[in-house]
Design a protein around this motif. Structure first.
Motif, PDB file in Angstrom:
ATOM      1  N   THR A   7       0.794  -1.209   0.031  1.00  0.00           N
ATOM      2  CA  THR A   7      -0.028  -0.031  -0.038  1.00  0.00           C
ATOM      3  C   THR A   7       0.989   1.120  -0.015  1.00  0.00           C
ATOM      4  OG1 THR A   7      -1.668  -1.008   1.284  1.00  0.00           O
ATOM      5  CG2 THR A   7      -1.874   1.448   1.092  1.00  0.00           C
ATOM      6  N   LYS A   8       0.661   2.110  -1.077  1.00  0.00           N
ATOM      7  CA  LYS A   8       1.685   3.092  -1.017  1.00  0.00           C
ATOM      8  C   LYS A   8       0.569   4.589  -1.030  1.00  0.00           C
ATOM      9  CE  LYS A   8       5.409   1.216  -2.125  1.00  0.00           C
ATOM     10  NZ  LYS A   8       5.871   1.346  -3.439  1.00  0.00           N
ATOM     11  N   THR A   9       1.003   5.429  -0.358  1.00  0.00           N
ATOM     12  CA  THR A   9       0.320   6.639  -0.132  1.00  0.00           C
ATOM     13  C   THR A   9       0.747   7.586  -1.437  1.00  0.00           C
ATOM     14  OG1 THR A   9       2.096   7.911   1.009  1.00  0.00           O
ATOM     15  CG2 THR A   9       0.471   6.708   2.278  1.00  0.00           C
ATOM     16  N   ILE A  10      -0.398   8.661  -1.690  1.00  0.00           N
ATOM     17  CA  ILE A  10      -0.376   9.615  -2.752  1.00  0.00           C
ATOM     18  C   ILE A  10      -0.302  10.864  -2.129  1.00  0.00           C
ATOM     19  CG2 ILE A  10      -1.572  10.219  -4.724  1.00  0.00           C
ATOM     20  CD1 ILE A  10      -2.828   7.593  -5.033  1.00  0.00           C
ATOM     21  N   ASP A  11       0.599  11.498  -2.738  1.00  0.00           N
ATOM     22  CA  ASP A  11       0.764  12.965  -2.446  1.00  0.00           C
ATOM     23  C   ASP A  11       0.046  13.969  -3.445  1.00  0.00           C
ATOM     24  OD1 ASP A  11       1.328  15.412  -1.267  1.00  0.00           O
ATOM     25  OD2 ASP A  11       3.489  15.258  -1.713  1.00  0.00           O
ATOM     26  N   LEU A  12      -1.029  14.553  -3.302  1.00  0.00           N
ATOM     27  CA  LEU A  12      -1.764  15.149  -4.336  1.00  0.00           C
ATOM     28  C   LEU A  12      -2.527  16.208  -3.677  1.00  0.00           C
ATOM     29  CD1 LEU A  12      -2.163  15.043  -7.455  1.00  0.00           C
ATOM     30  CD2 LEU A  12      -4.451  13.671  -6.792  1.00  0.00           C
ATOM     31  N   ALA A  13      -2.233  17.465  -4.406  1.00  0.00           N
ATOM     32  CA  ALA A  13      -2.936  18.835  -3.944  1.00  0.00           C
ATOM     33  C   ALA A  13      -4.186  19.252  -4.756  1.00  0.00           C
ATOM     34  CB  ALA A  13      -2.021  19.724  -3.500  1.00  0.00           C
ATOM     35  N   TRP A  14      -4.995  19.597  -4.407  1.00  0.00           N
ATOM     36  CA  TRP A  14      -6.188  20.324  -5.093  1.00  0.00           C
ATOM     37  C   TRP A  14      -5.455  21.381  -5.953  1.00  0.00           C
ATOM     38  CZ3 TRP A  14     -10.391  17.682  -5.704  1.00  0.00           C
ATOM     39  CH2 TRP A  14     -10.923  16.955  -4.435  1.00  0.00           C
ATOM     40  N   GLN A  15      -6.060  21.430  -7.371  1.00  0.00           N
ATOM     41  CA  GLN A  15      -5.652  22.417  -8.246  1.00  0.00           C
ATOM     42  C   GLN A  15      -6.901  23.737  -8.444  1.00  0.00           C
ATOM     43  OE1 GLN A  15      -2.623  22.321 -10.077  1.00  0.00           O
ATOM     44  NE2 GLN A  15      -2.335  20.654  -8.292  1.00  0.00           N
ATOM     45  N   TRP A  16      -7.630  23.609  -7.501  1.00  0.00           N
ATOM     46  CA  TRP A  16      -8.819  24.631  -7.608  1.00  0.00           C
ATOM     47  C   TRP A  16      -9.586  24.525  -6.389  1.00  0.00           C
ATOM     48  CZ3 TRP A  16     -14.111  23.398  -7.416  1.00  0.00           C
ATOM     49  CH2 TRP A  16     -14.317  21.983  -7.210  1.00  0.00           C
ATOM     50  N   GLY A  17     -10.374  25.870  -6.208  1.00  0.00           N
ATOM     51  CA  GLY A  17     -11.328  25.578  -5.113  1.00  0.00           C
ATOM     52  C   GLY A  17     -10.744  26.713  -4.245  1.00  0.00           C
ATOM     53  N   ASP A  18     -11.701  27.318  -3.325  1.00  0.00           N
ATOM     54  CA  ASP A  18     -11.333  28.202  -2.347  1.00  0.00           C
ATOM     55  C   ASP A  18     -11.670  27.608  -0.819  1.00  0.00           C
ATOM     56  OD1 ASP A  18     -14.017  28.351  -2.201  1.00  0.00           O
ATOM     57  OD2 ASP A  18     -14.187  30.468  -2.796  1.00  0.00           O
ATOM     58  N   GLY A  19     -12.127  26.524  -1.040  1.00  0.00           N
ATOM     59  CA  GLY A  19     -12.304  25.712   0.455  1.00  0.00           C
ATOM     60  C   GLY A  19     -13.818  26.036   0.965  1.00  0.00           C
ATOM     61  N   THR A  20     -14.710  26.768   0.141  1.00  0.00           N
ATOM     62  CA  THR A  20     -15.739  26.967   0.716  1.00  0.00           C
ATOM     63  C   THR A  20     -16.975  26.214   0.090  1.00  0.00           C
ATOM     64  OG1 THR A  20     -16.329  28.565  -1.369  1.00  0.00           O
ATOM     65  CG2 THR A  20     -15.146  29.566   0.644  1.00  0.00           C
ATOM     66  N   GLN A  21     -16.661  25.262  -0.737  1.00  0.00           N
ATOM     67  CA  GLN A  21     -17.640  24.510  -1.212  1.00  0.00           C
ATOM     68  C   GLN A  21     -17.218  23.145  -1.122  1.00  0.00           C
ATOM     69  OE1 GLN A  21     -20.492  25.899  -2.929  1.00  0.00           O
ATOM     70  NE2 GLN A  21     -19.435  27.721  -1.996  1.00  0.00           N
ATOM     71  N   THR A  22     -18.255  22.265  -0.521  1.00  0.00           N
ATOM     72  CA  THR A  22     -18.152  20.878  -0.240  1.00  0.00           C
ATOM     73  C   THR A  22     -18.965  19.986  -1.459  1.00  0.00           C
ATOM     74  OG1 THR A  22     -17.694  21.181   1.895  1.00  0.00           O
ATOM     75  CG2 THR A  22     -18.259  19.034   1.344  1.00  0.00           C
ATOM     76  N   TYR A  23     -18.312  19.031  -1.793  1.00  0.00           N
ATOM     77  CA  TYR A  23     -18.837  18.297  -3.037  1.00  0.00           C
ATOM     78  C   TYR A  23     -19.040  16.802  -2.500  1.00  0.00           C
ATOM     79  CZ  TYR A  23     -17.850  22.271  -5.855  1.00  0.00           C
ATOM     80  OH  TYR A  23     -17.736  23.788  -6.190  1.00  0.00           O
ATOM     81  N   LEU A  24     -20.102  16.146  -3.250  1.00  0.00           N
ATOM     82  CA  LEU A  24     -20.143  14.630  -3.374  1.00  0.00           C
ATOM     83  C   LEU A  24     -19.405  14.285  -4.586  1.00  0.00           C
ATOM     84  CD1 LEU A  24     -23.588  12.988  -2.127  1.00  0.00           C
ATOM     85  CD2 LEU A  24     -21.338  12.904  -0.828  1.00  0.00           C
ATOM     86  N   ALA A  25     -18.426  13.119  -4.525  1.00  0.00           N
ATOM     87  CA  ALA A  25     -17.712  12.795  -5.806  1.00  0.00           C
ATOM     88  C   ALA A  25     -17.258  11.285  -5.517  1.00  0.00           C
ATOM     89  CB  ALA A  25     -16.543  13.779  -5.797  1.00  0.00           C
ATOM     90  N   LEU A  26     -17.512  10.382  -6.471  1.00  0.00           N
ATOM     91  CA  LEU A  26     -16.995   9.319  -6.579  1.00  0.00           C
ATOM     92  C   LEU A  26     -15.570   9.400  -6.864  1.00  0.00           C
ATOM     93  CD1 LEU A  26     -17.319   6.075  -6.907  1.00  0.00           C
ATOM     94  CD2 LEU A  26     -17.776   6.342  -9.137  1.00  0.00           C
ATOM     95  N   GLN A  27     -14.744   9.001  -5.985  1.00  0.00           N
ATOM     96  CA  GLN A  27     -13.341   9.321  -5.814  1.00  0.00           C
ATOM     97  C   GLN A  27     -12.633   7.969  -6.170  1.00  0.00           C
ATOM     98  OE1 GLN A  27     -10.737   9.881  -2.328  1.00  0.00           O
ATOM     99  NE2 GLN A  27     -10.536  11.680  -3.001  1.00  0.00           N
ATOM    100  N   LEU A  28     -11.991   7.793  -7.237  1.00  0.00           N
ATOM    101  CA  LEU A  28     -11.304   6.606  -7.939  1.00  0.00           C
ATOM    102  C   LEU A  28      -9.850   6.715  -7.928  1.00  0.00           C
ATOM    103  CD1 LEU A  28     -13.826   5.703 -10.873  1.00  0.00           C
ATOM    104  CD2 LEU A  28     -13.761   4.746  -8.177  1.00  0.00           C
ATOM    105  N   VAL A  29      -9.141   5.753  -7.558  1.00  0.00           N
ATOM    106  CA  VAL A  29      -7.722   5.515  -7.068  1.00  0.00           C
ATOM    107  C   VAL A  29      -7.301   4.230  -8.282  1.00  0.00           C
ATOM    108  CG1 VAL A  29      -5.652   5.310  -6.205  1.00  0.00           C
ATOM    109  CG2 VAL A  29      -7.544   6.458  -5.199  1.00  0.00           C
ATOM    110  N   GLY A  30      -6.294   4.747  -9.024  1.00  0.00           N
ATOM    111  CA  GLY A  30      -5.641   3.574  -9.865  1.00  0.00           C
ATOM    112  C   GLY A  30      -5.029   2.517  -9.029  1.00  0.00           C
ATOM    113  N   ASN A  31      -5.104   1.325  -9.390  1.00  0.00           N
ATOM    114  CA  ASN A  31      -4.324   0.175  -8.739  1.00  0.00           C
ATOM    115  C   ASN A  31      -3.697  -0.859  -9.601  1.00  0.00           C
ATOM    116  OD1 ASN A  31      -5.103   0.681  -5.641  1.00  0.00           O
ATOM    117  ND2 ASN A  31      -7.039   0.972  -6.848  1.00  0.00           N
TER     118      ASN A  31
END
Length: 554
Positions: free
Chosen positions: A211-235
């Motif tokens: 199991t390896k961790t992923i270091d990834l930062a958001w490229q957009w947004g101002d931290g005021t909006q919360t979304y539901l999203a199907l978050q998929l990771v490649g394995n």
């Protein structure tokens, strides 16, 4: 369409509060189920003369042809009424500069009437001379106006709520830039994008089972909006079992093409395309605060169901800033892999496969790669004399995954027997890493679809043929067979794309001569998911002419 005829008129009245302002007007169309987004606002004209004195009592409002007021012709064929909205500004005298229109929240409802009532008014115009309005503000989307705009509401909300507590997994075959596939896994999560902030709790399984961790930062947004999203990771994935999701500590896995990449498919409900502020989710019962649309999303004004029908918006997010930022490490992620994943999901909704079977099928069950490769053949020398009676029969195939789950049915193949006989079916082989068996179903004139046999699938002996000897076998207890557009002619059926169902399905009283050729017709955008589009390919031998015979559907 905004009003095109706005004419200040009438004998001025002293101390008339109406002429103490100037006005802007906008309209929307209404139907029994809702209202369209409001039209652009238009200036109502000058109520004051050049000296600032009142020169009219009110404003005639309507539509015109070459300067003459005319009947209102609806933009939408299913429109039955009109809502007229108004906003006021400081009074402007004739010859002055037309002011800027107020924002929509400053508009209020002046009148609501049917189109017939509007066209029955003298001169086809509404005369506005009253400052009275309701607090009802215009809507910014056409959500609810057309019944199709809410068609997939229940399945969409069930799907995204269900996968908050269940794992979504899908093995994606190698895309155009790689030689290996990817096992995508994840859940629906709540995310609050803020540019530069780390995306939390991300990890993947590599080819060693680590199991390896992923270091990834958001490229957009101002931290005021919360979304539901199907978050998929490649394995990485098990080359011997493409449906295997328990990979931790498992050795000798195949490195995935997009191993370590992260993508999001967003819940398609936003303030801008629904005018909703919150939704109560049907599975968990939790209340979801509807956010504003992501800044990068194209076609964001389309309603949630329109995004499904049109394969657009969140289901074709080529401009997803987070996926684009990963392209350097994962070529084609934003332009190939993510749209292909969204294609799979939207195809499942259109075909009625995403929900409705003990809630949902797994993504690998959405389609069957097993397809008939040749016409069925008649066999009449069965030594056991287990013959099918004369009649018309349709056959279907499904694949049995390594984890035991079964796919939806393939396209049908029909045959008519003039006398009692057996029927031999043939199809193309499929990977034993994906399917451990092929199931064969038969549908007779009674419309019932029954399992008639199963053929084991292995590298040494691939499943490619079966002869129907009219033998009885145990029927599945899982709710199978799973069919595209299940019961689409019934009011209480699983929601699906009826247009596509009509084109795809070989529905007819005579199953051998339905409305399509072997059930193959291109029905909606990206309908080729699973290689199910109907393409005419000539290579370099292009014909000079093509003749198409169009026949009645009845």
């Amino acid at each position: 369409m905004p009003p095109s005829y706005l004419a200040p008129t009438g004998v001025p009245v002293a101390d008339n509060p109406f002429t103490a302002h100037s006005y802007f007007y906008a309209v929307s169309e209404t139907s029994p189920s809702g209202e369209t987004a409001v039209s652009p606002a238009v200036f109502g004209g000058f109520l004051l003369g050049k000296t600032g004195a009142a020169q009219a009592k009110g404003i005639n409002i309507g539509w015109q042809i070459e300067g003459t007021p005319s009947k209102y012709i609806p933009v939408n064929k299913n429109a039955t009424g009109i809502n007229l909205y108004r906003a006021s500004v400081a009074p402007v005298s004739a010859g002055g500069t037309i002011p800027v229109s107020p924002s929509l929240q400053n508009f209020g409802l002046v009148t609501s009437m049917s189109i017939d009532e509007w066209n029955a008014q003298p001169g086809f115009c509404f005369f506005d001379d009253s400052v009275s309005i309701t607090k009802s503000a215009p809507v910014t989307s056409s959500y609810g106006f057309n019944a199709l705009s809410t068609w997939f509401d229940a399945p969409l909300q069930q799907f995204f709520d269900h996968y908050q507590s269940s794992v979504f997994s899908f093995h994606q075959y190698a895309q155009e830039v790689g030689s290996h596939g990817t096992l995508w896994m994840g859940k629906v999560v709540t995310v609050t994008p803020k540019q530069g902030a780390q995306i939390p709790n991300l990890s993947f399984i590599d080819e060693t089972g680590a199991t390896k961790t992923i270091d990834l930062a958001w490229q957009w947004g101002d931290g005021t909006q919360t979304y539901l999203a199907l978050q998929l990771v490649g394995n990485a994935y098990d080359v011997n079992d493409l449906s295997q999701t328990s990979l931790a500590t498992k050795q000798t896995l195949q490195a995935g093409e997009y191993q370590g990449a992260v993508v999001h498919i967003y819940f398609p409900y936003f303030v801008e395309n629904t005018d909703l502020t919150q939704i109560t989710l049907p599975v968990s019962g939790s209340v979801y605060a509807v956010p504003h649309v992501p800044s990068w999303l194209t076609n964001s004004s389309w309603t949630p169901s329109a995004m499904v029908f049109g394969c657009t918006g969140v289901f074709s997010s080529l401009t997803d800033a987070d996926a684009i930022a990963q392209n350097a490490d994962f070529p084609g992620l934003s332009s190939i892999a993510l749209p292909a994943l969204e294609n799979v999901v939207v195809s499942a909704f259109n075909r009625g496969m995403a929900t409705g079977y003990g809630f949902a099928l797994g993504a690998l069950q959405y389609i069957s790669f097993y397809q008939f490769k040749a016409a069925a053949s008649v066999v009449q020398n069965d030594p056991d004399n287990k013959l099918l009676p004369a009649g018309t029969y349709s056959y279907f195939l499904s694949g049995v995954l390594q984890n035991g789950a079964e796919t939806a049915l393939s396209w049908s193949q029909s045959i008519t027997l003039d006398t009692a006989a057996n029927v031999t079916l043939t199809w193309s082989p499929q990977s034993p890493a994906l399917y451990k068996a092929a199931n064969i179903y038969r549908q007779g004139t009674d419309g019932k679809c029954i399992l008639i046999g199963s053929v084991d699938n292995s590298a040494a002996a691939p499943a490619v043929t079966f002869t129907d000897k009219n033998s009885k076998v145990a029927q599945p207890t899982t709710g199978a067979p799973f069919a595209f557009y299940p019961g689409w002619m019934e009011d209480n059926s699983v929601k699906s794309n009826f247009y596509s169902a009509f084109l795809h399905q070989n529905w007819s009283h005579n199953l051998a001569t339905g409305i399509s050729l072997n059930g193959l017709v291109y029905g909606y955008p990206f309908d080729d998911q699973g290689n199910f589009s109907t393409n005419i390919n000539y290579g370099t031998a292009l014909p000079k002419t093509i003749t198409i015979d169009i026949m009645p559907l009845s």
